[in-house]
Structures are given as C-alpha cells and as structure tokens.
Write an enzyme that holds these catalytic residues in place. Structure first.
Site, PDB file in Angstrom:
ATOM      1  N   HIS A  34     -10.906   7.452 -23.913  1.00 50.32           N
ATOM      2  CA  HIS A  34     -11.095   7.454 -25.358  1.00 50.32           C
ATOM      3  C   HIS A  34     -11.769   6.221 -25.948  1.00 50.32           C
ATOM      4  O   HIS A  34     -12.752   6.379 -26.665  1.00 50.32           O
ATOM      5  CB  HIS A  34      -9.777   7.723 -26.097  1.00 50.32           C
ATOM      6  CG  HIS A  34      -9.268   9.107 -25.925  1.00 50.32           C
ATOM      7  ND1 HIS A  34      -8.594   9.508 -24.787  1.00 50.32           N
ATOM      8  CD2 HIS A  34      -9.337  10.196 -26.715  1.00 50.32           C
ATOM      9  CE1 HIS A  34      -8.283  10.781 -24.884  1.00 50.32           C
ATOM     10  NE2 HIS A  34      -8.729  11.229 -26.039  1.00 50.32           N
ATOM     11  N   HIS A  86      -0.874   9.970 -27.612  1.00 45.18           N
ATOM     12  CA  HIS A  86      -2.299  10.307 -27.520  1.00 45.18           C
ATOM     13  C   HIS A  86      -3.121   9.397 -28.442  1.00 45.18           C
ATOM     14  O   HIS A  86      -3.788   9.846 -29.372  1.00 45.18           O
ATOM     15  CB  HIS A  86      -2.555  11.769 -27.849  1.00 45.18           C
ATOM     16  CG  HIS A  86      -3.880  12.241 -27.312  1.00 45.18           C
ATOM     17  ND1 HIS A  86      -3.993  13.020 -26.190  1.00 45.18           N
ATOM     18  CD2 HIS A  86      -5.147  12.014 -27.737  1.00 45.18           C
ATOM     19  CE1 HIS A  86      -5.264  13.261 -25.948  1.00 45.18           C
ATOM     20  NE2 HIS A  86      -5.978  12.660 -26.870  1.00 45.18           N
ATOM     21  N   HIS A 125      -8.904  11.193 -35.398  1.00 45.12           N
ATOM     22  CA  HIS A 125      -9.619  10.342 -34.448  1.00 45.12           C
ATOM     23  C   HIS A 125     -10.263   9.175 -35.200  1.00 45.12           C
ATOM     24  O   HIS A 125     -10.572   9.274 -36.384  1.00 45.12           O
ATOM     25  CB  HIS A 125     -10.714  11.123 -33.718  1.00 45.12           C
ATOM     26  CG  HIS A 125     -10.196  11.942 -32.568  1.00 45.12           C
ATOM     27  ND1 HIS A 125      -9.436  13.071 -32.751  1.00 45.12           N
ATOM     28  CD2 HIS A 125     -10.319  11.797 -31.222  1.00 45.12           C
ATOM     29  CE1 HIS A 125      -9.117  13.582 -31.574  1.00 45.12           C
ATOM     30  NE2 HIS A 125      -9.639  12.827 -30.628  1.00 45.12           N
TER      31      HIS A 125
END
Length: 606
Positions: free
Chosen positions: A268, A376, A463
């Site tokens: 990520h 996450h 995000h």
C-alpha cells in the site's frame, strides 16, 4: 627475411579486422567496438532492462554537456516530451538519456548538446518496441487498458500520469505459498503488477518490465508492487511484499532492499519524509498475543528507516488502537475487500459470531485481534508540523493522527464502537460557522450524508489520508481523503447502486478538536464513479488542482453483473467542481486499478 614475414603477418591481421576499421583508428591494433549512430556513440536501448521505452545515446568517448532533448509527438497531434539533462546525469548514464518513446513506432528524437565544448544538434530515429507484459492468459482483453481522454484542458497538455494496476485474475505463479510459522500474515497476496505512464493524449510513453525485479518463485522477491511516489530527485519509490525499492525513470536501481527482519508484508504505502527517512506500512514478523499465541500481524505496523535502511522508529498500531473494535468490519461488503474481489460474496457482510477470536483463522482475513486484517492501514503520511503520522485505517473507517510518543492525537471518524479510552480523541464535526453538527446513530449518520448537497460526512473504508502543507498552518490542518463509501453509516444500503465515493477535504482544528468539511467531489456522479476499493486524492500545488484516481470505478457494476470496471482519472480546479482533466480507462480485463500520480519528467535528469 624476418622483416618480410613480419610485415606480411601484420597485413594479414589488418585484413582480418577489416582495412576500413584499421584506417579509422589511425593504424592502431584492435577492432572498433561499435559504429556511431550519429555524432556521438551507439544507441543503447533499455540500458537497465527495466524500462524498454528508454534509450541512451552513448557519449562515444566525448565530453558531452548542455544537453536538451525533445522526443517528438506522433504526426497528427502527438505530444512532444521535452527535458533538459544535467551534465551529471549525462555522466551517470554514459550519454544522453532518451525517455518517452512511443511503442511500435519510429520515434523522432531531437537533441542539442556540446561535444568537447562545440555546440551541436542532430536528429535520431529510434524505434520503440512493442509493449510486453506477462499476462494471466485469461480475462485479458488488451496488453494495457486503453486511456480514453474525455477532457483535457490545454494548460494540462504537458501532463504525464503513472498508473499502478495489479492483475486480479488467478495465475499459477502467484499465491503459491503462505507463512506457516508463526501463523497468519499476508505474504500470499501476490499478483503481477502493471505500471505504465501515459501522456495527455492517453498514449503510452513508458512502462516497467517488472519481471526484471520480481521473482514469484522466491518468497522474498514476490508481492504486489504498490505505493508509488516520485521523490524530489525524480525517482520512483515503491514496495513489494518483503522488499522496498527505489528506481529512476530510466530503470536504474538506486536501492532494492529486503525489509528489516522484524517485519514482513509491505503493501500500500511508502513515502520519504523531509528528513530523508522513509516511512512505510508493514506488519510484525512475530508477535506474541495476550493468549500466548505467536502470529504474524496483518497491515498494522508502521516503521521508519533512514537512508541506509536502518530502523529508527516503529508504531505497532495494535498496541495503540483497539484491534477488537468490530463496528465497521461487520458492515463491510465482502465482495470487495481491498484487492480481494469475489462477486459471489457481493453484498454479504460478516456475522458477529464469526468474528469471535477463537473461531476465525489467522491471516489476511477481515476479523478482529492481532494476526487478522482488523485495521487494513492503506496510507501513512508524515506531518512535519509536529513530527507525527496520519493513518488511513480502512477497516475502522477512520483517519487517525499519532505522535512520535505513540499516543493518539485525534480520530476523524464516527464515534460508534470506540471504547471510553478513545472517545476523548474523536473530532467533533462543525459547519462553516463553527456550529456543532449533531450526528445520529452514535455519530454514524450526519446531516447531508445521503444524496443531498452540502452537509457533513465521515469517510468510509477510505484511502490516502494526506495532510496538505500548502493549506495548513499551526494547529489547523487541511487533510484530503478518498472516501470509498462502502459501509457508509456503518451499514449496507438497501440497493448496492445507492453507493457513491467522494474526494473530500477537511480542516482539522487540533486545539479545539473539531473538523470541518470544506470541499467534496464525486457524490453527484453516483454509482458510475463509485470505487469500492483502492484509489487516491492528492492536492497538486503546481497546478492548484485536486488529482483524483477513482481506481475501481465501475467495479460495483461488475460485481452486480451489470457493467465493467472503468477507472476514472480527474484533475479538479481546487475548491470547485471545475473538471480540468478526465480520462476513463477501458479494457481492463484482468487488471484492477490501485493508484495513479502525475510524474514530473524534469526532475528525473537534474
């Protein structure tokens, strides 16, 4: 007699090498190593094996300085790529670096320079080879997705955009291994990367031959390439599984390092801080839980390393936040949990009983407790104003700021499910006049969160939470976030087609612990623009725009069987709804969009 024999032998040797060569080198012994392509040396295509649409016009033994390059656009409206090359960059590459060749095309490349102090200019015709990327063999439509330019403001015609996609089709050379001691982890999360750069016409001008870097048969050289950013020196910084790396745009390796041994499973995000250090999202290689079990954790550790790769700090987020908060995890659409896409589970959510700590496997599964994907974290952004980090914690639908002391500073997210320890850190939403906004259902549903204009909403399964230094001042932070929008209001809507995503901008008053929503884009575009996973929004100070990549737009339709994934790239005039750039990508086939970013070619050759 000896002199005659010696002379004859020399003559025979010269004939063997070629009389022309012998004369060309003034009678010296030995062959010429190459024939010059112009006034310098030979053309070396793809000199570092990683970037096939690059070349170097070798210096030919001359001192080459004051270089300027123009890779001419195709006839009929193609875009020129122009850049200057510093003398040091010429020395670095052994000649003139050529970047931005069209594939399957005879490119016209104009160069000007000084050769041993004498000004010269010339034109080369350099053929760019076809794009080759290892495909999955199924669910593939084209080599690369097609970039369809819907709108391109004339002031943005010099833009170059890097796309980072990942194959989501099943391939036999990915995911063939799992961590087995300790249990858990996310190492098997491994697919081929597709990384390429387009110009403002949508034409391919660069791509990465990633199989020169990856080796899916090697546990320590596999993983999804993610987290691309361009550093101040023009190079690309990114990571992959058990490694993090930096390469320049010519494909030259600057470093390619294995993670420090206490950590595993990069994915990520990685970025360089103003101090020159690197912060990245990883996981613990071996963590003892309170129940005595040893596990690898999942996407919940941040580390900082210096230029040499030495660890200088860490943040174990499972020790800082609550890994057992399940409020948002129970509301996640299991059809798309980051890159784990499964149409058969679209619209399904987890059962609370299934989240009980002893009944779920460890590993990359949405769940609670260390050793599962409870957090996450998909971005970590450094805030230089107070030496802290800002996290996007997807599975908690929260943006969290944490200090160097490992203490929470604030939480931007709905209050529901946070225990008493964290309630004092929850930001209070206010309107443009500073008046308190009252949100229902323990703060999950705020006025305007549905399909109304204005109002306030939190971000959901978001995000890229980034501070905007150019707009921030001490104690008043401007933060941009891509609000994906799954689990909005901590629930699934009556119809999946009611979902939407947003690019959103907030101002956080750190002293008064309030947050104000000052701009959003995307809500009015509804389900067509909705990206259930991935994506990015980032302010661009040099253009005064918000750059947005709704990287899985259309995936919601795909999961319902009513359409295809068609990512949408936008640049929006700051503070407005004025679209300056829109590019829609079609023909994705087996790839799925992760992120994108503008690339500045002028940084690359300084």
């Amino acid at each position: 007699m000896k002199k005659v024999i010696s002379s004859a032998l020399v003559a025979t040797m010269l004939l063997g090498f070629g009389a022309t060569n012998a004369l060309a080198i003034g009678g010296a012994s030995g062959p010429v190593s190459y024939k010059p392509a112009g006034k310098l040396g030979a053309i070396h295509m793809n000199p570092y094996k990683v970037a096939p649409l690059t070349a170097v016009i070798m210096n030919g033994g001359y001192d080459v300085t004051d270089v300027k390059v123009v890779v001419k656009g195709k006839e009929g409206g193609g875009i020129d790529i122009k850049y200057d090359v510093s003398d040091n960059a010429v020395r670095q590459h052994g000649g003139i670096p050529v970047w931005g060749l069209y594939p399957e095309y005879r490119n016209r490349v104009e160069v000007s320079y000084k050769r041993n102090g004498e000004a010269m200019s010339e034109t080369y015709l350099i053929y760019g080879p076809a794009v080759y990327l290892p495909g999955p063999g199924n669910n593939q439509i084209e080599t690369l997705p097609k970039a369809n330019v819907i709108k391109m403001d004339s002031k943005f015609k010099d833009r170059l955009y890097l796309l980072n996609h990942i194959i989501r089709a099943s391939t036999p050379n990915s995911g063939q291994a799992v961590w087995n001691h300790p249990v858990g982890g996310a190492m098997e999360w491994d697919n081929e990367p597709y990384n390429w750069i387009i110009d403002a016409n949508g034409d391919v001008r660069w791509y990465m031959k990633a199989d020169e870097i990856r080796d899916p048969s090697n546990i320590y050289k596999k993983g999804n390439m993610m987290g691309f950013s361009q550093t101040k020196d023009g190079a690309l910084l990114f990571g992959m599984g058990q490694r993090y790396m930096k390469y320049d745009l010519m494909g030259r390796e600057i470093f390619d390092r294995r993670l420090p041994l206490s950590y595993v499973d990069f994915s990520h995000h990685i970025e360089q801080t103003p101090k020159g250090t690197y912060i990245m999202r990883v996981a613990s290689a071996d963590q003892k839980r309170k129940d005595g079990k040893n596990v690898r954790s999942v996407r919940d550790v941040i580390i900082e390393v210096d230029e040499s790769g030495k660890v200088v700090d860490e943040w174990k987020i499972y020790d800082i936040l609550d890994p057992y908060r399940d409020t948002n995890i129970l509301a996640l659409d299991q059809g798309a949990v980051c890159l784990n896409v499964d149409a058969s589970k679209a619209g399904h959510t987890l059962d609370k009983e299934a989240l009980e700590d002893n009944s779920m496997p460890f590993g990359d599964v949405a769940g609670v407790g260390v050793g599962r994907n409870w957090a996450h974290i998909n971005s970590v952004n450094y805030d230089a104003s107070d030496d802290s980090i800002i996290l996007s914690v997807r599975h908690q639908s929260a943006v969290v700021k944490i200090g160097r002391d490992k203490k929470v500073k604030w939480i931007l997210g709905a209050a529901k499910g946070w225990n008493d320890k964290f309630k004092k850190y929850l930001l209070q939403p206010v309107d443009s006049k500073g008046k308190k906004i009252v949100c229902e259902d323990e703060g999950s549903k705020c006025p305007g969160y549905e399909n109304e204009k204005g109002g306030f909403d939190w971000t959901w399964t978001q995000h890229t939470a980034y501070v905007v230094p150019e707009k921030s001042k001490k104690g008043m932070l401007t933060v941009t976030v891509f609000d994906n929008g799954d689990s909005r209001g901590n629930e699934q809507p009556a119809l999946a087609s009611m979902k939407y995503s947003r690019a959103v901008e907030y101002v956080v008053d750190e002293k008064n612990m309030t947050v104000k929503q000052v701009w959003e884009y995307g809500k009015d575009r509804g389900f067509d623009w909705y990206s259930p996973i991935t994506s990015v929004v980032e302010y661009q100070p040099n253009r005064n725009t918000m750059f947005i990549y709704s990287a899985t737009a259309g995936l919601g339709k795909f999961l319902l069987g009513t359409g295809n994934t068609e990512p949408i790239l936008n640049e929006i005039e700051d503070g407005t709804q004025n679209v300056k750039v829109e590019i829609r990508f079609t023909g994705l086939g087996a790839t799925i969009g992760y992120r994108a970013l503008p690339v500045d070619i002028n940084k690359a050759f300084n």
